[in-house]
Design a protein around this motif. Structure first.
Motif, PDB file in Angstrom:
ATOM      1  N   ILE A 125       5.178  -5.330   0.096  1.00 47.09           N
ATOM      2  CA  ILE A 125       3.744  -5.557  -0.106  1.00 47.09           C
ATOM      3  C   ILE A 125       2.985  -4.254   0.126  1.00 47.09           C
ATOM      4  CG2 ILE A 125       1.726  -6.811   0.734  1.00 47.09           C
ATOM      5  CD1 ILE A 125       3.594  -9.067   1.530  1.00 47.09           C
ATOM      6  N   GLY A 126       2.234  -3.838  -0.860  1.00 48.00           N
ATOM      7  CA  GLY A 126       1.464  -2.598  -0.735  1.00 48.00           C
ATOM      8  C   GLY A 126       2.129  -1.475  -1.484  1.00 48.00           C
ATOM      9  N   LEU A 127       1.741  -1.320  -2.771  1.00 48.53           N
ATOM     10  CA  LEU A 127       2.400  -0.323  -3.624  1.00 48.53           C
ATOM     11  C   LEU A 127       1.498   0.893  -3.799  1.00 48.53           C
ATOM     12  CD1 LEU A 127       3.792  -2.860  -6.244  1.00 48.53           C
ATOM     13  CD2 LEU A 127       5.002  -1.858  -4.285  1.00 48.53           C
ATOM     14  N   MET A 184       2.659   5.596  -0.918  1.00 48.88           N
ATOM     15  CA  MET A 184       3.920   5.528  -0.184  1.00 48.88           C
ATOM     16  C   MET A 184       4.761   4.335  -0.627  1.00 48.88           C
ATOM     17  SD  MET A 184       3.721   8.165   1.813  1.00 48.88           S
ATOM     18  CE  MET A 184       4.961   7.959   3.085  1.00 48.88           C
ATOM     19  N   GLY A 185       4.126   3.167  -0.674  1.00 49.86           N
ATOM     20  CA  GLY A 185       4.869   1.942  -0.911  1.00 49.86           C
ATOM     21  C   GLY A 185       5.511   1.885  -2.281  1.00 49.86           C
ATOM     22  N   PHE A 186       4.847   2.420  -3.290  1.00 49.08           N
ATOM     23  CA  PHE A 186       5.362   2.361  -4.661  1.00 49.08           C
ATOM     24  C   PHE A 186       6.779   2.942  -4.759  1.00 49.08           C
ATOM     25  CE2 PHE A 186       5.757   3.376  -9.108  1.00 49.08           C
ATOM     26  CZ  PHE A 186       5.041   2.393  -9.783  1.00 49.08           C
ATOM     27  N   PHE A 221       4.241  -7.312  -4.159  1.00 50.28           N
ATOM     28  CA  PHE A 221       2.866  -7.767  -4.300  1.00 50.28           C
ATOM     29  C   PHE A 221       1.949  -6.592  -4.023  1.00 50.28           C
ATOM     30  CE2 PHE A 221      -1.169  -8.867  -2.423  1.00 50.28           C
ATOM     31  CZ  PHE A 221      -1.700  -9.679  -3.430  1.00 50.28           C
ATOM     32  N   ASN A 222       0.935  -6.461  -4.854  1.00 47.69           N
ATOM     33  CA  ASN A 222      -0.115  -5.483  -4.578  1.00 47.69           C
ATOM     34  C   ASN A 222      -1.462  -6.109  -4.883  1.00 47.69           C
ATOM     35  OD1 ASN A 222      -0.450  -2.525  -3.847  1.00 47.69           O
ATOM     36  ND2 ASN A 222      -1.836  -2.725  -5.595  1.00 47.69           N
ATOM     37  N   ARG A 223      -2.431  -5.839  -4.039  1.00 44.83           N
ATOM     38  CA  ARG A 223      -3.762  -6.411  -4.211  1.00 44.83           C
ATOM     39  C   ARG A 223      -4.318  -6.127  -5.599  1.00 44.83           C
ATOM     40  NH1 ARG A 223      -8.072  -4.252  -0.045  1.00 44.83           N
ATOM     41  NH2 ARG A 223      -7.329  -2.371  -1.065  1.00 44.83           N
ATOM     42  N   CYS A 232       6.018  -4.079   4.517  1.00 47.36           N
ATOM     43  CA  CYS A 232       4.698  -3.764   3.972  1.00 47.36           C
ATOM     44  C   CYS A 232       4.272  -2.365   4.347  1.00 47.36           C
ATOM     45  CB  CYS A 232       3.648  -4.800   4.333  1.00 47.36           C
ATOM     46  SG  CYS A 232       3.504  -5.167   6.040  1.00 47.36           S
ATOM     47  N   CYS A 233       3.427  -1.795   3.501  1.00 48.13           N
ATOM     48  CA  CYS A 233       2.904  -0.449   3.732  1.00 48.13           C
ATOM     49  C   CYS A 233       1.463  -0.448   3.229  1.00 48.13           C
ATOM     50  CB  CYS A 233       3.754   0.594   3.000  1.00 48.13           C
ATOM     51  SG  CYS A 233       3.313   2.272   3.516  1.00 48.13           S
ATOM     52  N   LEU A 234       0.564  -0.799   4.139  1.00 47.93           N
ATOM     53  CA  LEU A 234      -0.835  -1.008   3.762  1.00 47.93           C
ATOM     54  C   LEU A 234      -1.690   0.126   4.315  1.00 47.93           C
ATOM     55  CD1 LEU A 234      -0.534  -4.764   4.647  1.00 47.93           C
ATOM     56  CD2 LEU A 234      -0.754  -3.836   2.334  1.00 47.93           C
ATOM     57  N   GLY A 289       6.785  11.995   6.522  1.00 49.53           N
ATOM     58  CA  GLY A 289       7.493  12.638   5.421  1.00 49.53           C
ATOM     59  C   GLY A 289       6.606  12.730   4.179  1.00 49.53           C
ATOM     60  N   GLY A 290       5.515  11.956   4.190  1.00 46.60           N
ATOM     61  CA  GLY A 290       4.543  12.089   3.110  1.00 46.60           C
ATOM     62  C   GLY A 290       5.025  11.532   1.780  1.00 46.60           C
ATOM     63  N   GLN A 291       4.183  11.735   0.769  1.00 50.01           N
ATOM     64  CA  GLN A 291       4.469  11.247  -0.581  1.00 50.01           C
ATOM     65  C   GLN A 291       5.821  11.758  -1.068  1.00 50.01           C
ATOM     66  OE1 GLN A 291       1.284  12.117  -3.265  1.00 50.01           O
ATOM     67  NE2 GLN A 291       2.314  11.240  -5.051  1.00 50.01           N
ATOM     68  N   LYS A 292       6.072  13.045  -0.816  1.00 44.71           N
ATOM     69  CA  LYS A 292       7.327  13.633  -1.286  1.00 44.71           C
ATOM     70  C   LYS A 292       8.528  12.976  -0.591  1.00 44.71           C
ATOM     71  CE  LYS A 292       9.607  18.115  -1.940  1.00 44.71           C
ATOM     72  NZ  LYS A 292      10.682  17.307  -2.519  1.00 44.71           N
ATOM     73  N   THR A 308       5.115   6.398  18.879  1.00 46.60           N
ATOM     74  CA  THR A 308       5.839   7.619  18.521  1.00 46.60           C
ATOM     75  C   THR A 308       5.117   8.358  17.399  1.00 46.60           C
ATOM     76  OG1 THR A 308       7.889   6.580  19.199  1.00 46.60           O
ATOM     77  CG2 THR A 308       8.068   8.508  17.761  1.00 46.60           C
ATOM     78  N   LYS A 309       4.642   7.598  16.432  1.00 47.12           N
ATOM     79  CA  LYS A 309       3.859   8.206  15.350  1.00 47.12           C
ATOM     80  C   LYS A 309       2.618   8.896  15.924  1.00 47.12           C
ATOM     81  CE  LYS A 309       2.333   8.884  11.067  1.00 47.12           C
ATOM     82  NZ  LYS A 309       2.998   9.408   9.885  1.00 47.12           N
ATOM     83  N   MET A 310       2.002   8.317  16.955  1.00 46.19           N
ATOM     84  CA  MET A 310       0.837   8.948  17.581  1.00 46.19           C
ATOM     85  C   MET A 310       1.212  10.296  18.200  1.00 46.19           C
ATOM     86  SD  MET A 310      -0.986   5.668  19.422  1.00 46.19           S
ATOM     87  CE  MET A 310      -1.081   4.135  18.466  1.00 46.19           C
ATOM     88  N   GLY A 353      -1.195  16.266  -0.346  1.00 47.92           N
ATOM     89  CA  GLY A 353      -0.727  16.121   1.023  1.00 47.92           C
ATOM     90  C   GLY A 353      -1.302  14.941   1.777  1.00 47.92           C
ATOM     91  N   PHE A 354      -1.365  15.087   3.098  1.00 47.18           N
ATOM     92  CA  PHE A 354      -1.773  13.980   3.965  1.00 47.18           C
ATOM     93  C   PHE A 354      -3.272  14.080   4.236  1.00 47.18           C
ATOM     94  CE2 PHE A 354      -2.102  11.835   8.161  1.00 47.18           C
ATOM     95  CZ  PHE A 354      -1.731  10.571   7.722  1.00 47.18           C
ATOM     96  N   ALA A 355      -3.997  13.052   3.790  1.00 47.43           N
ATOM     97  CA  ALA A 355      -5.460  13.142   3.755  1.00 47.43           C
ATOM     98  C   ALA A 355      -6.089  13.148   5.143  1.00 47.43           C
ATOM     99  CB  ALA A 355      -6.029  11.974   2.952  1.00 47.43           C
ATOM    100  N   GLU A 413      -8.808  11.838   6.086  1.00 46.05           N
ATOM    101  CA  GLU A 413      -9.297  10.536   6.564  1.00 46.05           C
ATOM    102  C   GLU A 413      -8.167   9.657   7.094  1.00 46.05           C
ATOM    103  OE1 GLU A 413     -11.551   8.812   3.390  1.00 46.05           O
ATOM    104  OE2 GLU A 413      -9.791   8.288   2.217  1.00 46.05           O
ATOM    105  N   TRP A 414      -6.967   9.798   6.532  1.00 49.02           N
ATOM    106  CA  TRP A 414      -5.811   9.120   7.120  1.00 49.02           C
ATOM    107  C   TRP A 414      -5.538   9.689   8.521  1.00 49.02           C
ATOM    108  CZ3 TRP A 414      -5.471   4.768   5.392  1.00 49.02           C
ATOM    109  CH2 TRP A 414      -5.000   4.350   4.144  1.00 49.02           C
ATOM    110  N   MET A 415      -5.611  11.005   8.630  1.00 45.82           N
ATOM    111  CA  MET A 415      -5.350  11.660   9.914  1.00 45.82           C
ATOM    112  C   MET A 415      -6.343  11.176  10.961  1.00 45.82           C
ATOM    113  SD  MET A 415      -3.339  13.731  11.428  1.00 45.82           S
ATOM    114  CE  MET A 415      -3.096  15.060  12.604  1.00 45.82           C
ATOM    115  N   ARG A 416      -7.610  11.080  10.574  1.00 47.97           N
ATOM    116  CA  ARG A 416      -8.627  10.628  11.532  1.00 47.97           C
ATOM    117  C   ARG A 416      -8.365   9.187  11.957  1.00 47.97           C
ATOM    118  NH1 ARG A 416     -14.554  11.603  11.597  1.00 47.97           N
ATOM    119  NH2 ARG A 416     -14.057  11.902  13.801  1.00 47.97           N
ATOM    120  N   LYS A 417      -7.944   8.366  11.019  1.00 55.23           N
ATOM    121  CA  LYS A 417      -7.559   6.994  11.380  1.00 55.23           C
ATOM    122  C   LYS A 417      -6.478   7.035  12.455  1.00 55.23           C
ATOM    123  CE  LYS A 417      -4.632   4.981   8.523  1.00 55.23           C
ATOM    124  NZ  LYS A 417      -3.313   4.548   9.031  1.00 55.23           N
ATOM    125  N   ASP A 418      -5.453   7.842  12.219  1.00 54.46           N
ATOM    126  CA  ASP A 418      -4.328   7.895  13.155  1.00 54.46           C
ATOM    127  C   ASP A 418      -4.763   8.484  14.507  1.00 54.46           C
ATOM    128  OD1 ASP A 418      -3.074   7.063  10.881  1.00 54.46           O
ATOM    129  OD2 ASP A 418      -1.695   8.744  10.722  1.00 54.46           O
TER     130      ASP A 418
END
Ligand SMILES: NC(=O)C1=CN([C@@H]2O[C@H](COP(=O)(O)OP(=O)(O)OC[C@H]3O[C@@H](n4cnc5c(N)ncnc54)[C@H](OP(=O)(O)O)[C@@H]3O)[C@@H](O)[C@H]2O)C=CC1
Ligand SMILES: NC(=O)C1=CN([C@@H]2O[C@H](COP(=O)(O)OP(=O)(O)OC[C@H]3O[C@@H](n4cnc5c(N)ncnc54)[C@H](OP(=O)(O)O)[C@@H]3O)[C@@H](O)[C@H]2O)C=CC1
Ligand SMILES: NC(=O)C1=CN([C@@H]2O[C@H](COP(=O)(O)OP(=O)(O)OC[C@H]3O[C@@H](n4cnc5c(N)ncnc54)[C@H](OP(=O)(O)O)[C@@H]3O)[C@@H](O)[C@H]2O)C=CC1
Lengths: 301, 301, 301, 301
Positions: free
Chosen positions: A16-18, A21-23, A38-40, A72-74, A132-135, A179-181, A240-242, A244-249
């Motif tokens: 769930i969540g393409l 990353m998920g795709f 499934f993807n929204r 899932c990867c949302l 590992g990012g998109q790549k 650990t991701k943190m 690369g890694f956005a 706004e994603w970084m700020r979320k994390d």
């Protein structure tokens, strides 16, 4: 493509969540297992079934109902909560005893809450954020940090090998997110230091590429230095890694630090510098754009 | 030991300053060239001649008078200035056209000033700070960053190979020091980020060694993470690159940044954190002791 | 104007450095004492004698030769050193036993060095940096922080009252400069906090003037809040105490902190933020322009 | 004490939360209005009725049922939410058209959410955090920042005068909390600057009280300097506004800054320094204990 005949050892899985990353992750999964996606936004699901052998479902509940394992990867906490425990949520639709593995980067609190909700629904839960990012996703070379029961993580391991070059259990539910943190905390100070260094090299009249060439073999070396110096020198951040994603994390990390009584002065400061990058229009730029912040200021001078 | 017969291609060289770094560097040099050493405290010079084939002189001036190339590795700006241009200074005692290579980490300003003084004395000057630490010096595996005339650096290169695995010219006199500053700037933010990360891992109840094992293959990876995580986890800091050396170097970098209009917010902040490490008794601790600062605060709680 | 007849109690004095501060200070002095002025750029000296009753000299040495007390208000360390101990320097030209009072903001080290040089020249020295800005100088309402022998400071006190509403001895030579450093350290963090607050108020959709009105009576109150909020809200910075002066002063404070083992994390950080203000073109802007740094970043968004 | 006969203009009021702040505030209110109090821990309510003329109720719902105006001063978001909208919550028990004024420092989000809930319950809501501390509450000299409909704030004003020397409406519901955030943001940087300054004064061998005496009349002046320098010099922190309260408030401010796209680098950094004060045992110390953090580090040296 249509579904191939099941291979020996193949499981019934759901992804769930393409997104970015998920795709490709779901694609790698489909090479060895039966996959229902499934993807929204329906278009990504259609595009996925054109590329890979698998089926799509119209709702999350339908997608998971026969699955042995659900991945899932949302986006963020609220998205995972909505999909898992909201109206028509996945947990209540899953088979008893089946396993849910969440690849989204979330708070550890959310992971623990989902863990409890899963148990109540008779389902097993593992938090498994990736790096590992998109790549890494496209190459099937992600690193995965798992939090969950040992037995559950052991069971996941061979399946995760479809898209991971490393996967490791770090503790009970939530430990993957924690650990991701740590990963993101280490990166924040590191990238700011690198940005200050490259900026200084330019201001000092040095050739920054030559400087990196010579210092990247010693104590200043980092993955970021080796993999980002060139794009930083060129002022190229559209990949690369956005930010706004970084700020979320980092937000999750700072909130967790508040709870576990960590001291995170530079992480907190760099998070604010990222807010300045966002004001420069860089919400979707790569995290290495901390250099753009330093240089914007100079450009105007 | 006594001096061996000169090998073909062997030069008459001098090495001044037999400290932690200079002692083994001069030793490697002696394997291929004639070496005369000088050290302010005579005992180190005696000890050196016991270990290596070479001679010692009683004064810097005497040490350099026949040399084709002179190397020094001293403490800070004022030390280099004293030895090179002070009373009985080396520059006036050197042969016309001979070459002085300074391995001390100094300001770029000092390097430029010494370059001018050398020219006035009919001598050539190259600044060549090193990285790689005590181990790099002992293993003959240093990285060397040179600033000077192309011809002079080219001439030095094969000699530096005695103790360097990499040596590169970055520009005119001073460029070596500027490059070393970039190195230290990158390290400051990086090590603070790493310290915050490891501290967070412990506070979060994770096993920090397992965390490093999994994240050190990705975007958070750094030389410092790979080479320091274990000692950091054990709270062991009695080795490595001393905090007070680091503060000397950061001081040069911050002063240069003032001149070249760089912005160094995290470097300046971490330099102040190092002042707090010094107050904890850590002036001679390894730079990774930024973690001790974070933990001292917790210990008392 | 020409010199008036000496009043009772009037002294022969000299004022060197007729800049923004020195010009009106020397003017107030001339109301009660005989004043001879010197300024490097002759035009300011001429302009001064047009406005005030006093004489001008062609060289510093000539200006001081008959003086009981000599005052100066120059730029930075190197300027004071040049005027006092350089070629044709003032110290050697002063009468034996006369008193030199330096109003320049310098390092404490420079003050101590000048103190020693003065003693060698048979002259007494007091460092006496001021605060209160251009307006304080014009209104004769400066605050003066003195370092020197008690007797010397006592002797100065009634004379300083010409342009000071407060003057106090804080210790031996250098103590005036150290006190001024405390002043600037306090201001750095304070103004950054204020800038963040005002910026937040605007972003939050509040009327920042109304906010200041209500919070400026309590624990967040400061001179800066009361005297700068309006210009900050209007983005007006072409006045006041220049960022480049502030950076000079913070540089002295940070260097002294390195010596006396103070920890100055926010001072060091804000000094770097001021470097960013300079890159925005703000070297001559008032120190409250830290808000411009925060907003520039937003403007582009 | 028992209830006095109602004075002319006296209202039926309720005060919920008799902590350090609420206890004396409710007391001042009782001098002019009928007051019914409720406190979770019953002993404070009993103690209150011994000191002041008023009644106590056994539950929040009972306390508010006849009131024209209800005031509360609780801990944090979750506390206000529990009392207002939880089981047996106040909003549903209040008279239609009556007014609820919340003095708790909360997030603006919570205020807005309570505003909506109040409207749904037919009640009017004003957020009205205070500043002035325990002493301000006891002296009836608080500053109050209101967010709400103009009419509602106008109606509150004469009542708030019982314990406020200033009260002002800053905007719609939430604006009071946002204003309080500005207040705390300004204080964070300011107090850190002050702490660095006082520490520097001591390390420089100055008498910090004399230093403050001379600089507190100029551009470095602040309420904190005037009201905290003495206790800071003495290392006395067992009073005042607690660090853990400050961190709660800064947490709200930083979260709001994330939403409104403010940049709060020093606020975020000082919040982390406060986490270090907490680790030193200072969760309940006054916010001026940032100096203790700087000095702890020195003590050990
Ligand atoms: N990109 C990267 O480099 C890395 C990302 N991550 C983490 O992985 C996660 C995914 O990142 P990425 O793939 O880049 O993100 P994308 O934005 O590309 O994809 C997000 C996916 O989640 C779906 N989604 C989000 N919210 C909801 C919701 N409320 N309901 C239903 N579906 C939802 C989206 O559906 P729709 O298509 O309908 O929008 C989309 O499929 C994030 O947590 C991120 O932090 C981790 C490491 C690296
Ligand atoms: N140690 C490390 O890991 C690294 C060090 N560096 C840099 O290399 C340089 C040397 O470091 P290191 O070897 O560790 O330092 P040490 O303190 O071990 O040695 C310094 C040497 O310089 C001599 N010296 C210092 N001042 C004077 C002076 N005024 N007159 C005469 N001799 C003097 C000392 O003589 P004496 O024996 O009499 O004291 C000693 O031989 C420094 O600039 C350092 O920053 C660079 C990279 C790594
Ligand atoms: N401006 C302010 O608000 C405040 C300033 N200060 C401090 O007071 C001092 C003076 O400030 P301000 O009056 O504003 O500065 P200005 O730049 O207006 O004036 C400087 C004066 O010093 C003279 N001068 C500088 N360098 C030399 C030199 N090498 N030889 C001879 N003369 C020299 C200048 O001469 P010329 O005219 O030839 O350039 C000028 O008269 C500074 O140290 C500043 O930090 C302190 C508090 C407030």
């Amino acid at each position: 493509m249509t579904q191939k005949d099941p291979q020996p050892g193949s499981l019934k899985t759901t992804f769930i969540g393409l997104g970015v990353m998920g795709f490709p992750m779901a694609g790698h999964l489909a090479a060895r297992h039966e996959v229902t996606v499934f993807n929204r936004s329906a278009d990504k699901a259609s595009r996925w079934t054109e590329h890979y052998a698998g089926q799509r479902a119209e709702t999350p509940a339908e997608a998971v109902k026969d699955a042995d394992m659900v991945f899932c990867c949302l986006g963020a906490d609220e998205d995972v909560e909505a999909i898992l425990t909201g109206e028509g949520g996945v947990l209540n639709a899953m088979k008893s005893g089946s396993l849910l593995c969440d690849h989204t980067t979330t708070s550890a609190e959310l992971a623990r809450r989902m863990g409890v909700a899963a148990t109540e629904a008779g389902v097993r839960f593992v938090d498994a954020p990736v790096s590992g990012g998109q790549k890494g996703a496209e190459d099937g070379a992600l690193t995965i940090m798992m939090g969950g029961a040992e037995k559950d993580c052991d069971e996941l391991l061979p399946v995760l090998e479809c898209y991971a070059k490393r996967a490791r259990r770090l503790g009970e539910v939530g430990a993957g997110q924690l650990t991701k943190m740590v990963n993101q905390i280490c990166i924040a100070g590191l990238v700011q230091g690198l940005a200050e260094g490259i900026q200084f090299a330019k201001k000092a009249g040095l050739d920054p590429a030559e400087v990196v060439d010579v210092i990247s073999k010693g104590a200043a070396q980092s993955w970021q230095m080796e993999n980002r110096y060139q794009t930083m020198i060129e002022g190229q951040y559209d990949f690369g890694f956005a930010v706004e994603w970084m700020r979320k994390d980092l937000n999750y990390a700072l909130a967790e630090g508040r709870r576990n009584k960590s001291h995170l002065p530079v992480t907190a400061l760099v998070d604010q510098f990222y807010s300045e990058v966002e004001s420069l229009g860089g919400a979707r730029w790569d995290t290495s754009s901390l250099l753009a912040r330093l240089e914007n200021l100079s450009r105007t001078s």
